[in-house]
Design a protein around this motif. Structure first.
Motif, PDB file in Angstrom:
ATOM      1  N   LEU A  90       2.581 -24.668  15.195  1.00 52.63           N
ATOM      2  CA  LEU A  90       1.726 -24.543  16.375  1.00 52.63           C
ATOM      3  C   LEU A  90       1.058 -23.176  16.388  1.00 52.63           C
ATOM      4  O   LEU A  90      -0.118 -23.038  16.721  1.00 52.63           O
ATOM      5  CB  LEU A  90       2.555 -24.692  17.648  1.00 52.63           C
ATOM      6  N   GLN A  91       1.815 -22.162  16.003  1.00 51.41           N
ATOM      7  CA  GLN A  91       1.290 -20.802  16.034  1.00 51.41           C
ATOM      8  C   GLN A  91       0.196 -20.599  15.004  1.00 51.41           C
ATOM      9  O   GLN A  91      -0.768 -19.888  15.252  1.00 51.41           O
ATOM     10  CB  GLN A  91       2.415 -19.826  15.732  1.00 51.41           C
ATOM     11  N   TYR A  92       0.380 -21.200  13.822  1.00 49.37           N
ATOM     12  CA  TYR A  92      -0.502 -20.821  12.718  1.00 49.37           C
ATOM     13  C   TYR A  92      -1.390 -21.950  12.197  1.00 49.37           C
ATOM     14  O   TYR A  92      -2.431 -21.681  11.638  1.00 49.37           O
ATOM     15  CB  TYR A  92       0.331 -20.284  11.555  1.00 49.37           C
ATOM     16  N   ALA A  93      -0.943 -23.197  12.296  1.00 52.35           N
ATOM     17  CA  ALA A  93      -1.676 -24.249  11.601  1.00 52.35           C
ATOM     18  C   ALA A  93      -2.409 -25.208  12.532  1.00 52.35           C
ATOM     19  O   ALA A  93      -3.443 -25.738  12.163  1.00 52.35           O
ATOM     20  CB  ALA A  93      -0.723 -25.044  10.712  1.00 52.35           C
ATOM     21  N   VAL A  94      -1.886 -25.428  13.735  1.00 52.29           N
ATOM     22  CA  VAL A  94      -2.479 -26.420  14.622  1.00 52.29           C
ATOM     23  C   VAL A  94      -3.690 -25.809  15.339  1.00 52.29           C
ATOM     24  O   VAL A  94      -3.602 -24.692  15.831  1.00 52.29           O
ATOM     25  CB  VAL A  94      -1.444 -26.895  15.663  1.00 52.29           C
ATOM     26  N   SER A  95      -4.794 -26.562  15.390  1.00 51.88           N
ATOM     27  CA  SER A  95      -5.967 -26.072  16.113  1.00 51.88           C
ATOM     28  C   SER A  95      -5.599 -25.859  17.579  1.00 51.88           C
ATOM     29  O   SER A  95      -5.043 -26.758  18.211  1.00 51.88           O
ATOM     30  CB  SER A  95      -7.108 -27.083  16.030  1.00 51.88           C
ATOM     31  N   PHE A  96      -5.905 -24.699  18.083  1.00 53.07           N
ATOM     32  CA  PHE A  96      -5.611 -24.311  19.470  1.00 53.07           C
ATOM     33  C   PHE A  96      -4.107 -24.336  19.781  1.00 53.07           C
ATOM     34  O   PHE A  96      -3.714 -24.241  20.938  1.00 53.07           O
ATOM     35  CB  PHE A  96      -6.345 -25.208  20.488  1.00 53.07           C
ATOM     36  N   GLY A  97      -3.292 -24.480  18.750  1.00 52.40           N
ATOM     37  CA  GLY A  97      -1.844 -24.557  18.979  1.00 52.40           C
ATOM     38  C   GLY A  97      -1.303 -23.288  19.600  1.00 52.40           C
ATOM     39  O   GLY A  97      -0.486 -23.327  20.517  1.00 52.40           O
ATOM     40  N   ARG A  98      -1.797 -22.152  19.091  1.00 52.63           N
ATOM     41  CA  ARG A  98      -1.285 -20.881  19.577  1.00 52.63           C
ATOM     42  C   ARG A  98      -1.634 -20.685  21.049  1.00 52.63           C
ATOM     43  O   ARG A  98      -0.785 -20.350  21.866  1.00 52.63           O
ATOM     44  CB  ARG A  98      -1.885 -19.746  18.747  1.00 52.63           C
ATOM     45  N   VAL A  99      -2.900 -20.965  21.379  1.00 51.65           N
ATOM     46  CA  VAL A  99      -3.333 -20.736  22.749  1.00 51.65           C
ATOM     47  C   VAL A  99      -2.637 -21.738  23.685  1.00 51.65           C
ATOM     48  O   VAL A  99      -2.259 -21.409  24.809  1.00 51.65           O
ATOM     49  CB  VAL A  99      -4.874 -20.785  22.832  1.00 51.65           C
ATOM     50  N   LEU A 100      -2.375 -22.923  23.169  1.00 48.05           N
ATOM     51  CA  LEU A 100      -1.682 -23.954  23.947  1.00 48.05           C
ATOM     52  C   LEU A 100      -0.262 -23.511  24.283  1.00 48.05           C
ATOM     53  O   LEU A 100       0.181 -23.571  25.430  1.00 48.05           O
ATOM     54  CB  LEU A 100      -1.642 -25.234  23.111  1.00 48.05           C
TER      55      LEU A 100
END
Lengths: 433, 299
Positions: A90-100
């Motif tokens: 989530l932090q590095y690979a998922v689009s908008f994962g970090r902000v989510l």
């Protein structure tokens, strides 16, 4: 051309200006989502300065948390092997994962803070009296629900912080008299922190607790309406009742008109006059959208600026030094550690005093407070009423005490749980290489 | 009367509503931009140019910018290092002098047995393979226990980068007597025999019982070491180096003799000891004892 442009502009800006009182009321009554609001609301309830809109802000955070949480559920895997990796993804690979994830995290911490501040507002305005006692109790349940949601959510990343927070938290639970061990066994799903524990906390976090909090929240809102609105209106209501009403002029009323006061025809159900009220649509709905937008913007800004913390993967062999609880529980940890007494080789754990007794007494005090409140009715719905000075002082002192403990636990505790000033040098912990 | 109050709320709130909406759109735009402006994107644009400069026009044309990773679920490995370190497979075509992060990986003899697509990057170099930022990948951030085995880290341990990496070779090659490319650790393994460590210590079930079992000594948390008599840096590595040099000084009253090992031998032994960890690699990755030079068997 000009009228066309006007029409396009109206479509874009989507204005809502009801032409009649009836149209305004129907907008509320006919809408599934809005009809838990009254068709009309007192202007006093809508003011910024009375309620500070803290409850709405907390509810906005809960909405944000529900939406971001459901989105996170598409990526998170509640397994001890994959949980940490899925957070890293989530932090590095998922689009908008970090902000989510950031938004979920900061909203959660904000919700704990706002629910508490909302409770302080209700206390300082003496708004828990009379029929509102029930809603005060529901509010306490919601505060506990929020804390449990935070605690269970905190564990899901399965990092060092999570693992050791469960260990500390459930050990504190086990120090409760009689039921302690059973509670710990139930929470852990066994005698040790493991896959069963993660699964239990996951189900509690994504289904059980949100469902309970959503239902309690709906009831909380409904009670506000049943209690006639915010306590701020009580003063207005009393005033209006005392006001001499003009004698009705119609012939059929002349017989009854001999008595002073108002008749059914001129008194609204809330004891408020027409002039005290405004249509909920759009006055209440507009302000709600405004509060939601403001809250959303703040959480999004925080999510863009600061990353949600994540430590190394859970490692049962290595305890982080120091292992700290999240800020909303660190005051309990501080209490536990400072009430732990070492006598020679004997250690008397502070788990019972700091972890069970003190929070238990505080909780009992919150629950019983309205039943022992002897201040006059005029203190209801007024900020810092003079007749409640002593009560407010007690609440303030306890709150400040908790805040001091949080600051000590959060900023002054260093390696080996020793006290350090924020500016003093802390020992460098040994590394592998 | 009611009419007037309605309007006052509208006047009061409308400007705020507009302001908040503008802030909302700006923040969403920033979030979108940050999603696009990843740290690896500029390197990928540059790599495309580098390929063209090397005359590989077809490859440059086919090169698509985007998130990259080496994924091997057998090792629970998703190494996104290759999102920036794009030249790793282009040894022989791109010059070795190309600056990082585009430098091709050196063509070492044992690389043929250790293909990138099976071993990734972090298996040897450590670091945080999940990360897509240079700092996240190299340091790993707070609480990350496997920082990249960099030249700086090697210098702080007074060994070479290659020697540090040998520690990780030994995760799989621990049962080898001698392994190609693991000179330093091969020497350490000989020392274990020559200095007769197994008279007192147990390693993998063999040896004496008068001294601590060293089978998984590398898993020991650095906080479990007593640093009160250690003069150098507070690291598990340095504790072992000083302990192997002068055991009596580091652990007063110990039964371990002072070997007075020369520094390079002490460091090699310390790296060997740190490599003894509980690593759960699948069996097809573990070479048979003595068959060091054979390739890991295909499944």
């Amino acid at each position: 051309m000009a009228t066309d442009l006007q029409r396009v502009w109206r479509k874009l800006t989507w204005p809502w200006s009801p032409l009649s009182e009836r149209e305004a009321s129907e907008a509320i009554v006919r809408n599934l989502w809005l009809h838990w609001f009254p068709a009309k609301v007192s202007g006093r309830s809508l003011s910024w300065s009375y309620s500070l809109w803290l409850g709405t802000a907390a509810a906005s955070l809960f909405v944000i948390l529900t939406v971001t949480g459901v989105m996170l559920m598409f990526f998170y895997v509640p397994s001890t092997e994959r949980a940490y990796g899925s957070i890293k993804d989530l932090q590095y690979a998922v689009s908008f994962g970090r902000v989510l994830r950031n938004q979920h995290r900061w909203s959660a911490e904000g919700m704990v803070a706002l629910v508490f501040i909302h409770m302080a507002r209700v206390f300082f305005t003496g708004a828990y009296r009379g029929s509102r006692v029930l809603n005060w109790l529901v509010g306490i349940a919601l505060l506990l629900g929020t804390l449990m949601l935070s605690f269970t959510g905190y564990l899901l990343p399965w990092d060092q912080l999570a693992y050791w927070a469960i260990t500390v938290g459930t050990n504190i639970a086990s120090s409760a008299p009689l039921l302690g061990w059973t509670v710990q066994y139930l929470l852990l799903g066994g005698h040790f922190v493991g896959q069963q524990t993660l699964l239990r906390f996951y189900v509690l976090h994504v289904f059980f607790l949100p469902a309970v909090v959503w239902m309690l929240f709906a009831y909380h809102m409904w009670r506000v309406r049943k209690d006639g609105g915010l306590a701020a209106i009580e003063a207005v209501r009393a005033e209006r009742r005392a006001e001499p009403k003009p004698m009705p002029r119609s012939k059929s009323y002349s017989l009854f008109g001999l008595t002073p006061g108002t008749s059914v025809a001129v008194m609204s159900s809330m004891g408020l006059e027409e002039r005290d009220q405004v249509a909920s649509s759009p006055n209440l709905t507009r302000r709600m959208i405004l509060v939601f937008l403001a809250v959303f913007n703040v959480t999004l800004l925080l999510s863009l600026l600061f990353n949600a913390p994540l430590e190394g993967p859970a490692n049962p062999a290595v305890t982080p030094n120091p292992a700290k609880a999240p800020w909303y529980f660190v005051w309990l940890q501080e209490l536990v550690s400072s009430t732990t007494i070492h006598l020679g080789s004997f250690t008397i754990s502070g788990g019972l005093i700091g972890g069970i007794l003190v929070p238990g007494v505080l909780l009992a005090a919150l629950i019983l407070w309205p039943f022992f409140d002897r201040s006059p009715a005029s203190a209801e719905g007024v900020w810092f009423a003079r007749t409640r000075t002593r009560q407010n002082a007690v609440f303030t002192i306890i709150s400040i005490g908790i805040i001091i403990l949080i600051i000590v636990g959060l900023y002054l505790r260093g390696p080996y749980w020793h006290l350090y000033w924020p500016w003093s040098r802390r020992p460098v912990l040994p590394q592998v290489l | 009367m009611a009419e007037r109050q309605d309007q006052s709320f509208e006047r009061e709130d409308f400007a705020w509503l507009v302001a908040m909406s503008i802030v909302f759109f700006v923040l969403v735009a920033i979030a979108l931009w940050r999603e696009y402006a990843t740290p690896w994107r500029p390197w990928q644009h540059r790599f495309k140019r580098v390929l063209a400069q090397a005359g590989r026009f077809e490859d440059a044309r086919k090169f698509h910018s985007g998130f990259r990773q080496i994924w091997n679920p057998e090792l629970n490995l998703a190494d996104r290092c290759v999102s920036c370190h794009l030249g790793f497979e282009w040894g022989g075509i791109l010059p070795a002098s190309l600056p990082q992060p585009l430098t091709p990986h050196p063509a070492l003899s044992y690389m043929t047995h250790h293909p990138f697509e099976r071993f990734g990057c972090t298996t040897c170099h450590a670091g945080q393979g999940w990360a897509t930022t240079a700092r996240g990948a190299h340091d790993g951030g707070p609480g990350w226990e496997e920082p990249m085995l960099s030249k700086q880290l090697a210098a702080s341990c007074e060994v070479s980068e290659a020697e540090l990496i040998q520690m990780r070779c030994n995760f799989c090659h621990r049962r080898d007597v001698s392994t190609e490319g693991m000179d330093s650790l091969n020497m350490a393994k000989k020392l274990i025999k020559r200095r007769k460590c197994l008279i007192c210590h147990t390693i993998e079930g063999q040896g004496g019982h008068t001294a601590p079992d060293l089978t998984y000594e590398g898993d020991k948390s650095p906080e479990m070491f007593d640093f009160s008599h250690v003069t150098g840096p507070k690291t598990a590595f340095n504790w072992h180096v000083e302990h192997l040099t002068d055991a009596g000084k580091v652990s007063p009253g110990t039964a371990m003799p002072d070997y007075n090992l020369p520094p390079e031998q002490a460091r090699a032994l310390a790296l060997l000891i740190l490599s003894w960890r509980r690593i759960n690699y699948p069996p097809q990755y573990i070479p048979e004892a003595g068959a060091a030079s054979a390739a890991p068997r295909p499944r």
